[in-house]
Scaffold this motif. Structure first.
Motif, PDB file in Angstrom:
ATOM      1  N   THR A 245       0.878  -1.283   0.174  1.00 46.90           N
ATOM      2  CA  THR A 245       0.007   0.049  -0.010  1.00 46.90           C
ATOM      3  C   THR A 245       0.929   1.313   0.119  1.00 46.90           C
ATOM      4  N   ASN A 246       0.395   2.153  -0.658  1.00 52.04           N
ATOM      5  CA  ASN A 246       1.241   3.398  -0.783  1.00 52.04           C
ATOM      6  C   ASN A 246       0.389   4.244   0.185  1.00 52.04           C
ATOM      7  N   ILE A 247       1.427   4.831   1.176  1.00 58.06           N
ATOM      8  CA  ILE A 247       0.853   5.724   2.130  1.00 58.06           C
ATOM      9  C   ILE A 247       1.387   7.315   1.834  1.00 58.06           C
ATOM     10  N   VAL A 248       0.190   8.150   1.618  1.00 57.32           N
ATOM     11  CA  VAL A 248       0.684   9.368   1.282  1.00 57.32           C
ATOM     12  C   VAL A 248       0.161  10.159   2.451  1.00 57.32           C
ATOM     13  N   SER A 249       1.327  10.938   3.141  1.00 55.30           N
ATOM     14  CA  SER A 249       1.121  11.599   4.381  1.00 55.30           C
ATOM     15  C   SER A 249       0.352  12.719   4.168  1.00 55.30           C
ATOM     16  N   PHE A 250       0.457  13.408   2.990  1.00 52.86           N
ATOM     17  CA  PHE A 250       0.319  14.984   2.934  1.00 52.86           C
ATOM     18  C   PHE A 250      -1.373  14.857   2.103  1.00 52.86           C
ATOM     19  N   ARG A 251      -1.880  13.650   1.863  1.00 55.90           N
ATOM     20  CA  ARG A 251      -3.329  13.552   1.166  1.00 55.90           C
ATOM     21  C   ARG A 251      -4.468  14.476   1.632  1.00 55.90           C
ATOM     22  N   ASP A 252      -4.346  14.863   3.103  1.00 57.85           N
ATOM     23  CA  ASP A 252      -5.457  15.452   3.527  1.00 57.85           C
ATOM     24  C   ASP A 252      -5.207  16.971   3.524  1.00 57.85           C
ATOM     25  N   TYR A 253      -4.058  17.396   3.206  1.00 57.82           N
ATOM     26  CA  TYR A 253      -3.928  18.865   3.187  1.00 57.82           C
ATOM     27  C   TYR A 253      -3.729  19.312   1.704  1.00 57.82           C
ATOM     28  N   ALA A 254      -4.529  20.715   1.520  1.00 57.93           N
ATOM     29  CA  ALA A 254      -4.474  21.232   0.331  1.00 57.93           C
ATOM     30  C   ALA A 254      -3.078  22.087   0.003  1.00 57.93           C
ATOM     31  N   ALA A 255      -2.958  22.319  -1.070  1.00 53.39           N
ATOM     32  CA  ALA A 255      -1.690  23.193  -1.446  1.00 53.39           C
ATOM     33  C   ALA A 255      -2.057  24.335  -1.256  1.00 53.39           C
ATOM     34  N   PRO A 256      -0.669  25.258  -0.997  1.00 49.58           N
ATOM     35  CA  PRO A 256      -0.956  26.680  -0.478  1.00 49.58           C
ATOM     36  C   PRO A 256      -1.069  27.742  -1.757  1.00 49.58           C
ATOM     37  N   PHE A 257      -2.047  28.461  -1.627  1.00 46.95           N
ATOM     38  CA  PHE A 257      -2.381  29.591  -2.798  1.00 46.95           C
ATOM     39  C   PHE A 257      -1.129  30.411  -3.001  1.00 46.95           C
ATOM     40  N   LEU A 258      -0.863  30.439  -4.448  1.00 51.57           N
ATOM     41  CA  LEU A 258       0.307  31.482  -4.716  1.00 51.57           C
ATOM     42  C   LEU A 258      -0.448  32.737  -5.154  1.00 51.57           C
ATOM     43  N   ILE A 259       0.005  33.705  -4.270  1.00 53.18           N
ATOM     44  CA  ILE A 259      -0.358  35.116  -4.543  1.00 53.18           C
ATOM     45  C   ILE A 259       0.604  35.420  -5.522  1.00 53.18           C
ATOM     46  N   ARG A 260       1.834  35.430  -5.220  1.00 52.39           N
ATOM     47  CA  ARG A 260       2.821  36.155  -6.151  1.00 52.39           C
ATOM     48  C   ARG A 260       3.874  35.001  -6.524  1.00 52.39           C
ATOM     49  N   ASP A 261       4.560  35.070  -7.597  1.00 52.03           N
ATOM     50  CA  ASP A 261       5.586  34.103  -7.836  1.00 52.03           C
ATOM     51  C   ASP A 261       6.953  34.633  -7.288  1.00 52.03           C
ATOM     52  N   ILE A 262       7.418  34.053  -5.972  1.00 53.53           N
ATOM     53  CA  ILE A 262       8.599  34.537  -5.193  1.00 53.53           C
ATOM     54  C   ILE A 262       9.830  34.369  -6.208  1.00 53.53           C
ATOM     55  N   GLN A 263       9.861  33.252  -7.061  1.00 57.20           N
ATOM     56  CA  GLN A 263      11.152  33.557  -7.975  1.00 57.20           C
ATOM     57  C   GLN A 263      11.117  34.702  -8.745  1.00 57.20           C
ATOM     58  N   LYS A 264      10.090  34.948  -9.586  1.00 56.45           N
ATOM     59  CA  LYS A 264       9.923  36.004 -10.404  1.00 56.45           C
ATOM     60  C   LYS A 264      10.209  37.383  -9.838  1.00 56.45           C
ATOM     61  N   LEU A 265       9.700  37.414  -8.525  1.00 54.00           N
ATOM     62  CA  LEU A 265       9.712  38.573  -7.443  1.00 54.00           C
ATOM     63  C   LEU A 265      11.237  38.802  -7.295  1.00 54.00           C
ATOM     64  N   HIS A 266      11.890  37.901  -6.950  1.00 52.98           N
ATOM     65  CA  HIS A 266      13.176  38.042  -6.657  1.00 52.98           C
ATOM     66  C   HIS A 266      14.144  37.770  -7.704  1.00 52.98           C
ATOM     67  N   GLU A 267      13.680  37.447  -8.980  1.00 52.94           N
ATOM     68  CA  GLU A 267      14.614  37.235  -9.898  1.00 52.94           C
ATOM     69  C   GLU A 267      15.665  36.175  -9.572  1.00 52.94           C
ATOM     70  N   THR A 268      15.411  35.032  -9.356  1.00 56.05           N
ATOM     71  CA  THR A 268      16.039  33.860  -9.058  1.00 56.05           C
ATOM     72  C   THR A 268      15.732  32.793  -9.894  1.00 56.05           C
ATOM     73  N   TYR A 269      16.360  32.219 -10.688  1.00 49.00           N
ATOM     74  CA  TYR A 269      15.891  31.189 -11.440  1.00 49.00           C
ATOM     75  C   TYR A 269      17.174  30.062 -11.394  1.00 49.00           C
ATOM     76  N   LEU A 270      16.406  28.795 -11.433  1.00 47.82           N
ATOM     77  CA  LEU A 270      17.472  27.820 -11.552  1.00 47.82           C
ATOM     78  C   LEU A 270      17.836  27.403 -12.853  1.00 47.82           C
ATOM     79  N   ILE A 271      19.157  27.232 -13.084  1.00 55.12           N
ATOM     80  CA  ILE A 271      19.586  26.719 -14.467  1.00 55.12           C
ATOM     81  C   ILE A 271      19.693  25.320 -14.461  1.00 55.12           C
TER      82      ILE A 271
END
Length: 138
Positions: free
Chosen positions: A112-138
Motif C-alpha cells: 500500500t502506498n501511504i501518502v502522508s499529505f493527502r488531507d492537506y491542500a496546496a497553498p495558494f500562490l499570490i505572487r511568484d516568489i522566484q519572479k519577484l526576486h529574479e532567481t531562476y534555477l538553471i
C-alpha cells in the motif's frame, strides 16, 4: 562496499563447497627413504631399480625384496551435501517454519502506498516568489 563484500563472501563459499567435494589421489614413488617422484594426475616415474622379472617364471627362485616402494594417498570428498528436512529435530523444524512464516509476513504491508499529505491542500500562490526576486534555477 556492501555489494563487493557480498560478492567476495559468495565466491569464498562457492570455493569451499567445491573444495570439500573434490576427491583426488596423490601417488608417490620412494627409493629407500628418498622421494623420487610424486604425481597428482598421472603415473609416477620410477628410479629404475625395481626388481626385474626373470624370463623363466616357471622356476621357483628366491628373489630379494626391492628397496623401492609406491605409496598412494587418497583424499575423498564429501558425497552427500543435501540435508533433508526430515533429518532435523522437532525444535529445528519449528524454528525454520516460524522464521519462514515471519519473513514472508514482513512484506505484506509494503504494497500500500501511504501518502502522508493527502488531507492537506496546496497553498495558494499570490505572487511568484522566484519572479519577484529574479532567481531562476538553471
Amino acid at each position: 562496499m556492501k555489494k563487493v563484500l557480498h560478492k567476495i563472501l559468495s565466491f569464498c563459499m562457492a570455493l569451499i563447497v567445491l573444495l570439500s567435494t573434490v576427491s583426488f589421489t596423490v601417488a608417490s614413488h620412494y627409493c629407500g627413504d628418498i622421494l623420487v617422484d610424486s604425481s597428482l594426475f598421472g603415473h609416477v616415474e620410477t628410479c629404475g631399480m625395481e626388481k626385474q622379472q626373470s624370463k623363466n617364471d616357471c622356476k621357483s627362485e628366491v628373489q630379494d625384496d626391492s628397496c623401492c616402494s609406491d605409496k598412494q594417498v587418497v583424499v575423498e570428498g564429501q558425497d552427500d551435501l543435501k540435508i533433508s528436512f526430515n533429518t532435523l529435530i522437532f525444535e529445528q523444524q519449528v524454528f525454520v517454519a516460524s522464521f519462514f512464516h515471519s519473513y514472508i509476513n514482513l512484506f505484506d504491508t509494503l504494497d500500500t502506498n501511504i501518502v502522508s499529505f493527502r488531507d492537506y491542500a496546496a497553498p495558494f500562490l499570490i505572487r511568484d516568489i522566484q519572479k519577484l526576486h529574479e532567481t531562476y534555477l538553471i
